[in-house]
Scaffold this active site. Structure first.
Site, mmCIF file in Angstrom:
data_model
loop_
_atom_site.group_PDB
_atom_site.id
_atom_site.type_symbol
_atom_site.label_atom_id
_atom_site.label_comp_id
_atom_site.label_asym_id
_atom_site.label_seq_id
_atom_site.Cartn_x
_atom_site.Cartn_y
_atom_site.Cartn_z
ATOM 1 N N CYS A 122 0.738 -1.281 0.167
ATOM 2 C CA CYS A 122 -0.109 -0.033 -0.114
ATOM 3 C C CYS A 122 0.903 1.237 -0.142
ATOM 4 O O CYS A 122 0.279 2.512 -0.291
ATOM 5 C CB CYS A 122 -0.941 -0.036 1.060
ATOM 6 S SG CYS A 122 -1.838 -1.400 1.068
ATOM 7 N N HIS A 262 -4.010 6.663 2.348
ATOM 8 C CA HIS A 262 -4.310 5.341 1.988
ATOM 9 C C HIS A 262 -5.637 5.127 2.694
ATOM 10 O O HIS A 262 -5.814 5.220 3.727
ATOM 11 C CB HIS A 262 -3.140 4.365 2.603
ATOM 12 C CG HIS A 262 -3.438 2.881 2.437
ATOM 13 N ND1 HIS A 262 -4.308 2.640 1.069
ATOM 14 C CD2 HIS A 262 -3.171 1.891 3.184
ATOM 15 C CE1 HIS A 262 -4.204 1.209 1.299
ATOM 16 N NE2 HIS A 262 -4.048 0.939 2.498
ATOM 17 N N ASN A 292 -10.073 -0.685 -0.138
ATOM 18 C CA ASN A 292 -8.740 -0.526 -0.213
ATOM 19 C C ASN A 292 -7.963 -1.129 -1.470
ATOM 20 O O ASN A 292 -8.229 -2.133 -1.802
ATOM 21 C CB ASN A 292 -8.341 -1.444 1.001
ATOM 22 C CG ASN A 292 -6.522 -1.248 1.179
ATOM 23 O OD1 ASN A 292 -6.081 -1.015 0.274
ATOM 24 N ND2 ASN A 292 -6.044 -1.734 2.444
HETATM 25 N N1 ACO Z 1 -18.584 -9.508 8.775
HETATM 26 C C1 ACO Z 1 -19.121 -9.698 9.793
HETATM 27 N N2 ACO Z 1 -18.386 -10.164 10.853
HETATM 28 C C2 ACO Z 1 -16.696 -9.981 10.647
HETATM 29 C C3 ACO Z 1 -16.295 -9.861 9.511
HETATM 30 C C4 ACO Z 1 -17.073 -9.354 8.287
HETATM 31 N N3 ACO Z 1 -16.760 -9.368 7.013
HETATM 32 N N4 ACO Z 1 -14.918 -9.948 9.629
HETATM 33 C C5 ACO Z 1 -14.694 -10.264 10.730
HETATM 34 N N5 ACO Z 1 -15.875 -10.397 11.437
HETATM 35 C C6 ACO Z 1 -16.081 -10.617 13.051
HETATM 36 C C7 ACO Z 1 -14.759 -11.457 13.370
HETATM 37 O O1 ACO Z 1 -15.059 -12.652 13.017
HETATM 38 C C8 ACO Z 1 -14.923 -10.906 15.017
HETATM 39 O O2 ACO Z 1 -16.099 -11.894 15.353
HETATM 40 P P1 ACO Z 1 -15.604 -12.346 17.045
HETATM 41 O O3 ACO Z 1 -15.594 -11.224 17.759
HETATM 42 O O4 ACO Z 1 -16.740 -13.238 17.300
HETATM 43 O O5 ACO Z 1 -14.418 -13.245 16.945
HETATM 44 C C9 ACO Z 1 -15.372 -9.672 14.846
HETATM 45 O O6 ACO Z 1 -16.068 -9.369 13.732
HETATM 46 C C10 ACO Z 1 -14.396 -8.792 15.211
HETATM 47 O O7 ACO Z 1 -13.109 -8.800 14.251
HETATM 48 P P2 ACO Z 1 -11.967 -7.820 14.335
HETATM 49 O O8 ACO Z 1 -11.014 -8.519 13.252
HETATM 50 O O9 ACO Z 1 -11.531 -7.691 15.822
HETATM 51 O O10 ACO Z 1 -12.644 -6.581 13.577
HETATM 52 P P3 ACO Z 1 -12.001 -5.271 13.375
HETATM 53 O O11 ACO Z 1 -12.766 -4.155 13.941
HETATM 54 O O12 ACO Z 1 -10.723 -5.186 13.660
HETATM 55 O O13 ACO Z 1 -12.080 -4.836 12.048
HETATM 56 C C11 ACO Z 1 -10.685 -5.111 9.894
HETATM 57 C C12 ACO Z 1 -11.528 -5.930 10.989
HETATM 58 C C13 ACO Z 1 -11.793 -4.434 9.153
HETATM 59 C C14 ACO Z 1 -10.044 -6.029 8.909
HETATM 60 C C15 ACO Z 1 -9.662 -4.150 10.558
HETATM 61 O O14 ACO Z 1 -9.046 -4.921 11.632
HETATM 62 C C16 ACO Z 1 -9.049 -3.570 9.639
HETATM 63 O O15 ACO Z 1 -9.289 -2.580 8.893
HETATM 64 N N6 ACO Z 1 -7.714 -3.651 9.845
HETATM 65 C C17 ACO Z 1 -6.485 -2.989 8.695
HETATM 66 C C18 ACO Z 1 -6.410 -3.717 7.543
HETATM 67 C C19 ACO Z 1 -5.523 -2.780 6.685
HETATM 68 O O16 ACO Z 1 -5.652 -1.623 6.605
HETATM 69 N N7 ACO Z 1 -4.627 -3.280 5.992
HETATM 70 C C20 ACO Z 1 -3.464 -2.597 5.263
HETATM 71 C C21 ACO Z 1 -2.847 -3.158 4.636
HETATM 72 S S1 ACO Z 1 -3.249 -4.153 3.220
HETATM 73 C C22 ACO Z 1 -1.998 -4.519 2.316
HETATM 74 O O17 ACO Z 1 -0.852 -4.089 2.411
HETATM 75 C C23 ACO Z 1 -2.165 -5.162 0.915
#
Ligand code: ACO
Length: 335
Positions: A122, A262, A292
């Protein structure tokens, strides 16, 4: 004074033009509800994404990159045969080799340009732009085409709801050249931390784990991410990169006209903006439309901001990104 005491002559460098391209096909959150156990409400609340663009089977990274490159050339007034170098920033190249940059060179007809791919996920566009700034600043090149392109849809496990809802395909490009009175790159700060490499990875397909039937059975040929941990590091990395580049340029967050971040997650962007005390009207967002798009994210946002008239002459525009590697960076431009 010995020659080694002399400061090297460095030319100022500008963004001369921008362009972008996205596939026509739209995949909405409601479409994803049919694929995985998720909901529009969850995706919007947790990420800010409403839809994303997904390439068809016939379209590869170089096709989008070429379309973005043509638009960037048009907006800059530079012709393809004036290009000295093409840098394609991507982790989803058409092939392991030849480079996607070579394919773009052939497609746009830039016979004088030497070509390379650059993998910084990214943060790729900011890395690529700094390579261009170095070459042009040192007088080793005049015009460099930098493209950020990504086609993560082709490396996605469409059963993994924690990842497949996040990403879209796109390309963004810029022509970088000697300072011409506008778009000067004032400062850039880049960082990396390879000790956290396993947080975002595509494990199989390289020399460490060549593709085997076993690797495919274990989904190792698909994108993996520990989203939660990346989230925290992302907020920290984006803020640090912004502060460092502003320090380098001798300005403060209050001087920034527009933050072009980003587009990974609106919560990450909001947290970064809050820490810098930037109000929402000084933050550019298009994540709702594209998700993203990794290396394409910053140049796509910059190009849309330009075309929407959000960049005014003299504005201080702050671009910032973080991603796999881990890598991060920020760049400050006087538009
Ligand atoms: N729909 C519904 N529920 C979901 C989904 C979904 N799509 N995905 C995860 N959940 C659930 C999980 O299973 C979890 O359930 P549990 O509590 O029963 O275990 C709950 O939602 C919370 O999951 P988290 O992973 O803690 O959710 P979070 O708030 O962290 O959001 C996300 C997840 C959106 C992926 C976030 O962590 C994020 O944006 N991270 C950054 C990613 C990023 O920016 N990457 C950049 C680099 S990419 C690259 O370099 C190519």
């Amino acid at each position: 004074m010995s020659s080694s005491d002399k400061k090297p002559q460095v030319r100022s460098v500008s963004i001369l033009g921008t362009g972008s391209a996205v596939p026509d096909r739209v995949l909405t959150n409601h479409d994803l509800e049919a694929l995985v156990d998720t909901s529009d409400d969850w995706i919007v609340a947790r990420t800010g994404i409403r839809e994303r663009r997904i390439a068809d089977d016939k379209t590869a990274a170089s096709d989008l990159a070429t379309a973005a490159a043509r638009r960037a050339l048009e907006s800059s007034g530079i012709t393809a045969d004036q290009l000295d170098t093409i840098v394609v920033c991507t982790v989803t190249a058409d092939y392991q080799f030849p480079s996607t940059a070579c394919l773009v060179q052939a497609a746009i007809g830039a016979p004088r340009a030497y070509c390379m791919d650059l993998a910084a996920a990214c943060s790729g566009f900011l890395y690529g732009t700094e390579v261009a700034r170095g070459l042009i600043g040192a007088g080793l090149a005049n015009h460099v085409l930098v493209i950020g392109v990504e086609m993560l849809s082709k490396f996605m496990n469409w059963q993994d709801r924690g990842v497949c809802i996040l990403f879209g395909d796109a390309a963004g490009a810029a022509i970088i050249g000697p300072h011409n009175g506008r778009g000067e790159i004032l400062a850039t700060y880049l960082g990396a931390d390879g000790t956290s490499a396993e947080l975002i990875e595509l494990p199989a397909g390289g020399s460490r784990h060549p593709i085997t039937h076993e690797a495919i059975d274990q989904q190792q040929h698909h994108f993996h991410m520990k989203g939660n941990e990346v989230f925290k590091l992302g907020v920290r990395g984006m803020e640090e990169a912004c502060r460092r580049v502003l320090d380098r340029a001798g300005v403060t967050p209050a001087d920034v006209s527009l933050l072009v971040p980003h587009q990974a997650n609106t919560r990450i962007i909001d947290a970064t903006a809050q820490r810098l005390e930037l109000p929402p009207e000084r933050v550019y967002l298009n994540i709702q439309k594209y998700g993203n798009t990794s290396a394409a994210s910053v140049p796509l946002a910059l190009d849309e901001a330009r075309r929407e008239g959000r960049l005014h002459e003299g504005d201080l525009v702050l671009m910032v990104a973080f991603g796999a590697g881990l890598t991060w960076g920020a760049s400050l431009v006087r538009w």
